[in-house]
Write an enzyme that holds these catalytic residues in place. Sequence first.
Site, PDB file in Angstrom:
ATOM      1  N   SER A 114       0.837  -1.203   0.000  1.00 35.54           N
ATOM      2  CA  SER A 114       0.000   0.000   0.000  1.00 35.54           C
ATOM      3  C   SER A 114       0.872   1.254   0.000  1.00 35.54           C
ATOM      4  O   SER A 114       1.968   1.242   0.589  1.00 35.54           O
ATOM      5  CB  SER A 114      -0.872   0.016   1.259  1.00 35.54           C
ATOM      6  N   TYR A 142      -1.343  -0.308  10.622  1.00 32.69           N
ATOM      7  CA  TYR A 142      -1.453  -0.723   9.216  1.00 32.69           C
ATOM      8  C   TYR A 142      -0.232  -0.264   8.410  1.00 32.69           C
ATOM      9  O   TYR A 142       0.408  -1.068   7.721  1.00 32.69           O
ATOM     10  CB  TYR A 142      -2.739  -0.133   8.620  1.00 32.69           C
TER      11      TYR A 142
HETATM   12  N1  LIG Z   1      -8.785  -1.443  -0.625  1.00 29.03           N
HETATM   13  C1  LIG Z   1      -7.817  -0.536  -0.758  1.00 29.03           C
HETATM   14  O1  LIG Z   1      -8.065   0.646  -1.044  1.00 29.03           O
HETATM   15  C2  LIG Z   1      -6.393  -0.964  -0.576  1.00 29.03           C
HETATM   16  C3  LIG Z   1      -5.402  -0.008  -0.734  1.00 29.03           C
HETATM   17  C4  LIG Z   1      -4.058  -0.404  -0.573  1.00 29.03           C
HETATM   18  C5  LIG Z   1      -3.763  -1.707  -0.278  1.00 29.03           C
HETATM   19  N2  LIG Z   1      -4.765  -2.619  -0.097  1.00 29.03           N
HETATM   20  C6  LIG Z   1      -4.369  -4.003   0.222  1.00 29.03           C
HETATM   21  O2  LIG Z   1      -5.031  -4.904  -0.632  1.00 29.03           O
HETATM   22  C7  LIG Z   1      -5.125  -6.188   0.005  1.00 29.03           C
HETATM   23  C8  LIG Z   1      -6.537  -6.701  -0.116  1.00 29.03           C
HETATM   24  O3  LIG Z   1      -7.376  -5.870   0.660  1.00 29.03           O
HETATM   25  P1  LIG Z   1      -8.870  -5.522   0.253  1.00 29.03           P
HETATM   26  O4  LIG Z   1      -8.940  -4.069   0.077  1.00 29.03           O
HETATM   27  O5  LIG Z   1      -9.314  -6.419  -0.860  1.00 29.03           O
HETATM   28  O6  LIG Z   1      -9.596  -5.872   1.620  1.00 29.03           O
HETATM   29  P2  LIG Z   1     -10.811  -6.841   1.980  1.00 29.03           P
HETATM   30  O7  LIG Z   1     -11.909  -6.728   1.010  1.00 29.03           O
HETATM   31  O8  LIG Z   1     -11.097  -6.608   3.426  1.00 29.03           O
HETATM   32  O9  LIG Z   1     -10.165  -8.267   1.808  1.00 29.03           O
HETATM   33  C9  LIG Z   1      -9.218  -8.728   2.680  1.00 29.03           C
HETATM   34  C10 LIG Z   1      -9.075 -10.218   2.480  1.00 29.03           C
HETATM   35  O10 LIG Z   1      -8.143 -10.668   3.449  1.00 29.03           O
HETATM   36  C11 LIG Z   1      -8.667 -11.824   4.028  1.00 29.03           C
HETATM   37  N3  LIG Z   1      -8.200 -11.997   5.392  1.00 29.03           N
HETATM   38  C12 LIG Z   1      -8.308 -11.136   6.435  1.00 29.03           C
HETATM   39  N4  LIG Z   1      -7.801 -11.692   7.555  1.00 29.03           N
HETATM   40  C13 LIG Z   1      -7.352 -12.921   7.204  1.00 29.03           C
HETATM   41  C14 LIG Z   1      -6.743 -13.987   7.920  1.00 29.03           C
HETATM   42  N5  LIG Z   1      -6.520 -13.919   9.230  1.00 29.03           N
HETATM   43  N6  LIG Z   1      -6.400 -15.104   7.248  1.00 29.03           N
HETATM   44  C15 LIG Z   1      -6.656 -15.215   5.923  1.00 29.03           C
HETATM   45  N7  LIG Z   1      -7.252 -14.261   5.200  1.00 29.03           N
HETATM   46  C16 LIG Z   1      -7.602 -13.120   5.835  1.00 29.03           C
HETATM   47  C17 LIG Z   1     -10.166 -11.640   4.031  1.00 29.03           C
HETATM   48  O11 LIG Z   1     -10.770 -12.897   4.176  1.00 29.03           O
HETATM   49  P3  LIG Z   1     -12.369 -13.089   4.413  1.00 29.03           P
HETATM   50  O12 LIG Z   1     -12.927 -13.086   3.030  1.00 29.03           O
HETATM   51  O13 LIG Z   1     -12.445 -14.408   5.098  1.00 29.03           O
HETATM   52  O14 LIG Z   1     -12.831 -11.937   5.231  1.00 29.03           O
HETATM   53  C18 LIG Z   1     -10.369 -10.982   2.680  1.00 29.03           C
HETATM   54  O15 LIG Z   1     -10.501 -11.959   1.669  1.00 29.03           O
HETATM   55  C19 LIG Z   1      -4.679  -5.980   1.458  1.00 29.03           C
HETATM   56  O16 LIG Z   1      -3.366  -6.432   1.606  1.00 29.03           O
HETATM   57  C20 LIG Z   1      -4.752  -4.463   1.618  1.00 29.03           C
HETATM   58  O17 LIG Z   1      -3.877  -3.984   2.602  1.00 29.03           O
HETATM   59  C21 LIG Z   1      -6.061  -2.274  -0.250  1.00 29.03           C
END
Ligand SMILES: NC(=O)c1ccc[n+]([C@@H]2O[C@H](COP(=O)([O-])OP(=O)(O)OC[C@H]3O[C@@H](n4cnc5c(N)ncnc54)[C@H](OP(=O)(O)O)[C@@H]3O)[C@@H](O)[C@H]2O)c1
Length: 273
Positions: A114, A142
């Site tokens: 990120s 984070y």
């Molecule tokens: N969204 C943004 O704007 C953004 C920006 C920068 C970086 N990111 C990064 O992108 C990546 C994906 O995030 P997202 O935005 O798609 O968030 P999200 O929709 O909350 O998805 C997060 C995923 O991580 C899984 N997860 C959480 N805790 C876990 C655990 N203990 N063991 C295994 N899986 C786990 C969740 O599983 P469940 O389906 O079981 O809940 C979900 O599938 C992350 O690394 C985040 O930091 C996101």
Amino acid sequence: MAVRRPKVARELIQKWQNEQTEVSMPLNIEVMELDLISLDSVARFADTWNARMAPLHVLINNAGIFTIGEPQRFTKDGYEEHMQVNHLAPALLAMLLLPSLIRGSPSRIINVNSVMHTIGFVDAEDMNLTSGKHKYRSWLGYSNSKLAQVKFSSIFHKRIPAEAGVHTVCASPGIVHTNVKVKPRSSRSTLFAASDPQVPEYCETLKSEDWPVCACINYDCNPMNASEEAHNLETSQLVWEKTLEMIGLPSDALEKLIEGEPVQCRYGQQKAE
Ligand SMILES: NC(=O)c1ccc[n+]([C@@H]2O[C@H](COP(=O)([O-])OP(=O)(O)OC[C@H]3O[C@@H](n4cnc5c(N)ncnc54)[C@H](OP(=O)(O)O)[C@@H]3O)[C@@H](O)[C@H]2O)c1
């Protein structure tokens, strides 16, 4: 697909299958359990995967948490939750899967990172943010976990011999409408990092130039300059050493795994190859 809730994932795959309008091949997706909140779960997953003796071409560490506004929490392993789920567990996974990644070489480890790593700092002596020197805030937990991942990946990139053919990339997805944040963009930088043929070449160039940071790819699929602190090799080395200690691996784990020697991990009571 490695997930913490296999039943939910299987239902989702079935839904995707049902939604396919044209007659086509069944989706070839296997679901396996992996809960990043438990380092035992990570080690068990890697053990099961490595036992297949199959090549692994791409590991995408996508899962992450950002518990906005919530109080500081610790895992049963004793680590601050963001640090464990976003950095320590993916680091352990990548290390333990090295035998399979080497078998699949040229292969890639893609860490979904990120731009928020730029506002993080990592004190290797205070990875849990408990010393009182810095007040805990969820955004700090984070950001620090994301910076720790860039720094660990950078030392990994530096130490792994080019001949191993295992490349590591930190990809930033930009801002995407999910539980983590809001505003639409996409996962294309992750897919680009995982599949584009220019990426290994880029990693090799950085390595030959002794660049202090691993390859970082921005949301627009262009190279991204990581934060100034990410370039600090001295603190990156400290983060590398502390991370290995926290995930229960010896300091020479990388070198041993590259040589195909067994490595004892404190978690999962298993031995990597
Ligand atoms: N969204 C943004 O704007 C953004 C920006 C920068 C970086 N990111 C990064 O992108 C990546 C994906 O995030 P997202 O935005 O798609 O968030 P999200 O929709 O909350 O998805 C997060 C995923 O991580 C899984 N997860 C959480 N805790 C876990 C655990 N203990 N063991 C295994 N899986 C786990 C969740 O599983 P469940 O389906 O079981 O809940 C979900 O599938 C992350 O690394 C985040 O930091 C996101």
